[in-house]
Write a protein that holds these residues in place. Sequence first.
Motif, short mmCIF file in Angstrom:
data_model
loop_
_atom_site.label_atom_id
_atom_site.label_comp_id
_atom_site.label_asym_id
_atom_site.label_seq_id
_atom_site.Cartn_x
_atom_site.Cartn_y
_atom_site.Cartn_z
N SER A 101 -102.44 26.52 136.47
CA SER A 101 -103.15 25.31 136.08
C SER A 101 -102.39 24.54 135.00
CB SER A 101 -104.54 25.66 135.58
OG SER A 101 -104.42 26.55 134.50
N GLY A 102 -102.85 23.33 134.75
CA GLY A 102 -102.19 22.49 133.76
C GLY A 102 -101.09 21.68 134.43
N TYR A 103 -100.34 20.96 133.61
CA TYR A 103 -99.29 20.09 134.14
C TYR A 103 -97.95 20.46 133.49
CZ TYR A 103 -103.27 17.66 135.93
OH TYR A 103 -104.43 17.39 136.59
N GLY A 104 -96.98 20.72 134.36
CA GLY A 104 -95.68 21.18 133.89
C GLY A 104 -94.98 20.24 132.92
N LEU A 105 -95.28 18.95 133.03
CA LEU A 105 -94.61 17.97 132.16
C LEU A 105 -95.19 17.99 130.74
CD1 LEU A 105 -94.27 14.88 134.49
CD2 LEU A 105 -92.40 16.08 133.36
N LEU A 106 -96.38 18.56 130.60
CA LEU A 106 -96.99 18.60 129.27
C LEU A 106 -96.57 19.86 128.54
CD1 LEU A 106 -100.70 17.47 129.89
CD2 LEU A 106 -98.67 16.07 129.45
N THR A 107 -96.56 19.79 127.22
CA THR A 107 -96.22 20.96 126.42
C THR A 107 -97.43 21.91 126.40
OG1 THR A 107 -97.08 20.04 124.38
CG2 THR A 107 -94.77 19.56 124.90
N VAL A 108 -97.19 23.09 125.87
CA VAL A 108 -98.27 24.08 125.75
C VAL A 108 -99.44 23.47 124.97
CG1 VAL A 108 -98.87 26.29 124.68
CG2 VAL A 108 -96.71 26.05 125.94
N ARG A 109 -99.13 22.84 123.83
CA ARG A 109 -100.20 22.26 123.01
C ARG A 109 -100.94 21.15 123.76
NH1 ARG A 109 -102.06 18.25 120.51
NH2 ARG A 109 -100.38 16.91 121.25
N GLU A 110 -100.19 20.31 124.44
CA GLU A 110 -100.82 19.19 125.14
C GLU A 110 -101.72 19.67 126.27
OE1 GLU A 110 -97.37 15.76 124.49
OE2 GLU A 110 -97.19 17.19 126.13
N ASN A 111 -101.25 20.66 127.02
CA ASN A 111 -102.08 21.20 128.09
C ASN A 111 -103.39 21.76 127.53
OD1 ASN A 111 -101.15 21.12 130.90
ND2 ASN A 111 -99.30 22.07 130.10
N LEU A 112 -103.26 22.55 126.47
CA LEU A 112 -104.46 23.18 125.89
C LEU A 112 -105.39 22.12 125.30
CD1 LEU A 112 -102.74 26.26 124.25
CD2 LEU A 112 -104.24 26.28 126.24
N TRP A 113 -104.80 21.11 124.65
CA TRP A 113 -105.61 20.04 124.09
C TRP A 113 -106.37 19.32 125.20
CZ3 TRP A 113 -105.07 14.86 125.38
CH2 TRP A 113 -105.91 13.98 124.67
N MET A 114 -105.66 19.05 126.30
CA MET A 114 -106.31 18.31 127.40
C MET A 114 -107.55 19.08 127.90
SD MET A 114 -104.78 17.28 131.11
CE MET A 114 -105.01 18.92 131.78
N ILE A 130 -105.84 25.87 118.58
CA ILE A 130 -104.69 26.13 119.47
C ILE A 130 -103.61 26.88 118.68
CG2 ILE A 130 -102.74 25.00 120.65
CD1 ILE A 130 -104.81 22.81 121.51
N VAL A 131 -103.32 26.41 117.48
CA VAL A 131 -102.29 27.05 116.66
C VAL A 131 -102.69 28.49 116.34
CG1 VAL A 131 -101.10 26.96 114.43
CG2 VAL A 131 -101.51 24.85 115.69
N GLU A 132 -103.95 28.69 115.95
CA GLU A 132 -104.44 30.03 115.61
C GLU A 132 -104.28 30.99 116.78
OE1 GLU A 132 -105.96 31.63 112.90
OE2 GLU A 132 -105.01 29.97 111.84
N LEU A 133 -104.76 30.55 117.94
CA LEU A 133 -104.75 31.43 119.11
C LEU A 133 -103.34 31.69 119.61
CD1 LEU A 133 -107.90 29.99 120.91
CD2 LEU A 133 -107.63 32.35 120.15
N LEU A 134 -102.49 30.67 119.53
CA LEU A 134 -101.11 30.88 119.97
C LEU A 134 -100.41 31.90 119.07
CD1 LEU A 134 -99.91 27.28 120.98
CD2 LEU A 134 -100.50 29.17 122.49
N LYS A 135 -100.78 31.87 117.78
CA LYS A 135 -100.20 32.87 116.85
C LYS A 135 -100.64 34.26 117.25
CE LYS A 135 -99.69 30.26 112.58
NZ LYS A 135 -100.42 29.81 111.39
N ILE A 136 -101.91 34.39 117.59
CA ILE A 136 -102.43 35.72 117.94
C ILE A 136 -101.75 36.29 119.18
CG2 ILE A 136 -104.52 36.96 118.71
CD1 ILE A 136 -106.11 35.13 116.82
N VAL A 137 -101.47 35.43 120.16
CA VAL A 137 -100.82 35.96 121.37
C VAL A 137 -99.29 35.89 121.28
CG1 VAL A 137 -102.77 35.45 122.90
CG2 VAL A 137 -100.95 33.77 122.64
N GLY A 138 -98.79 35.46 120.13
CA GLY A 138 -97.33 35.44 119.93
C GLY A 138 -96.64 34.32 120.69
N LEU A 139 -97.31 33.20 120.81
CA LEU A 139 -96.72 32.08 121.55
C LEU A 139 -96.53 30.86 120.67
CD1 LEU A 139 -96.04 31.92 124.63
CD2 LEU A 139 -98.20 30.77 124.99
N GLU A 140 -96.67 31.04 119.35
CA GLU A 140 -96.65 29.86 118.47
C GLU A 140 -95.29 29.16 118.48
OE1 GLU A 140 -96.62 32.93 117.46
OE2 GLU A 140 -95.88 33.23 115.42
N ASP A 141 -94.22 29.92 118.75
CA ASP A 141 -92.90 29.28 118.76
C ASP A 141 -92.68 28.45 120.03
OD1 ASP A 141 -93.00 31.64 120.19
OD2 ASP A 141 -90.84 31.98 120.04
#
Lengths: 342, 285
Positions: A101-114, A130-141
């Motif tokens: 799901s989501g759109y490949g042209l959007l960034t991780v943050r943009e997809n989640l925000w949408m 989004i920032v908090e959860l990405l940190k928890i799953v190790g995807l913040e970078d």
Amino acid sequence: MSNYAIETKDLGRVYKIRGNKKEREIRKELIALEGVNLTVERGELFGLLGPNGAGKTTLIKILTTLLAPTSGWARVAEHDVIQAPNLVRPRINMVSGGESSGYGLLTVRENLWMFSQFYGMPSKEANERIVELLKIVGLEDRIHTKSSDLSTGLRQKMNIVRGFLTNPEVLFLDEPTLGLDVGASRDVRKLIRGWLDADKNRTLLLTTHYMVEAEELCDRVAIINKGRVLACDTPANLKRDLQRDAIFEIETSPLNGLTDKMLAEQAEVKKAALTETDGGAKLELVLVDESALAVVINILTQKNIKVLRFTKREPTLEDVFMERVGQRMEDVEKEEAPNESK
Amino acid sequence: MKANERLVYSASEKVTGWRLFIKTILARSYPRIIGQQREKSWIFFEIFMPMLAVSAYVYVYRAMGAPEEYVGFVVVGGAMTAFWMNVLWSMSSQLYWEKETGNLALYIMAPNSMMAVLLGMALGGMVATTVRAAAIILLGTLMFNVQFTVTSFSQLFAVFFLAMTALYGMGMMSASLFLLLSREAWHLSNLAQEPIYLVSGFYFPIKSFNFWVAAAASFIPLTLGLDAMRQLIFPSGAALGFLNVSVEITVLIVLCIVFLIGAKFLLDYMEKLAIREGRITENRR
């Protein structure tokens, strides 16, 4: 207020399968779910355990208002999924394993925000979470990486964050660790448990065909096969019934024509599963008691099969599944695979 | 196990009602608008390629010695083609692709209205396509020295706005039909593409048709939109127009109402049908 986050009564779903042009007149029916009665309490982490094609995903689709049942009813967060889907939807979310799901042209943050906007979340709060959860799953970078540039595992982590982001009352995770490596699966399991423990009003329904995952995570587990719930209890209680039995794993030389049916014919053998391995075989046996091992050894000797190693072990959910279904989950999946492709 | 404090959330002030509707429209339009900036290949496929067709018609008209306004007709028609392509491929059949990727299930499962999702797709598509259409007009004008004489800016704006609203309304209505389709969505879009080019008069005035054919073609909002715009921006446009501009504006208003209301009702019906038949996520019923 009811204490049930999920309730189903005699829930069933029959699919009508469309044939090809020649077979168009012949309507095939597939019973995906039949007479499912379940209750899941608030705060519970409930697991649906079953092989592919067992009806787990169909049940989740009904509970998430995406599919109408053909019989019975279901309530989620106290609202009927068919009569009042608009009251159910703000309270739930779902993540499926391997979804793109989501759109490949959007960034991780943009997809989640949408996706957060479809639930009416304020943008500021959504971005912080989004920032908090990405940190928890190790995807913040990877927050500014286009989702089309993510590997399957990282993409699945993003999907999982999407599910938690809207802070649903009831979260449905359909095979959330499918295709993930060991480390990523561990991170996801940690997030699942942590999320549930952080608020006792949250409920999580998880489907999996990984026994270890169900055993490690779930407060209660329902074993489902061919659309029917065969057992439902805590993993400990499910295994307790088997603790009177003796469970052995035996490694042997080649089987010389021995079949699991031959072993299962013996009164002392409750269940038997044989797997051929490189240069030998592996027998998984549920026996009425330890003394029954002598009967098995005798049969092996008659067939000129050498015992290389044997171990007695505590029952697992795999044993419970085998006891209830009569086959290992792996074997059920092998049998179902050709049928599904027809 | 100690709870992770980062996962403890205070009660969220999620918006509902019309504010959720607006948020959904803006969020869904975002990928379309931002996508255009990130993938520049559209410049080639959606400006250069249509310009080839426009150029071919321009040279045919010039070879025949047709009035010079016909060149302008073709350039405007070429620009409006971009909107038709957008409606056909990014509105009508879009829900089929959304189903394939799993987005459709997420849209339906969320508390937002599917109508808002479609409006978001339309808004995003319209904004992105307007840039493309403007580029085609600019390029065509420079290449073929097209002269515009706008008789009424207010009417021109009204015609464009109404034509776009009715066109994207039609796209939303057909999108809900595509909700039930699988691969045949692709074939249907292919089937609709060329005949609409012909009957909508993208490259010639529809007055050339018999009245009844032109009247039937007017069911497609671009037909009257294009005809009215030509009448308003070229000196001889009125003489070559199908109906009076005021009549065309009235018909476009009716089409807007019909298509938007139709889209709402059809979408509700199709969503229920798709849920009943199990078509939201797969094709078995």
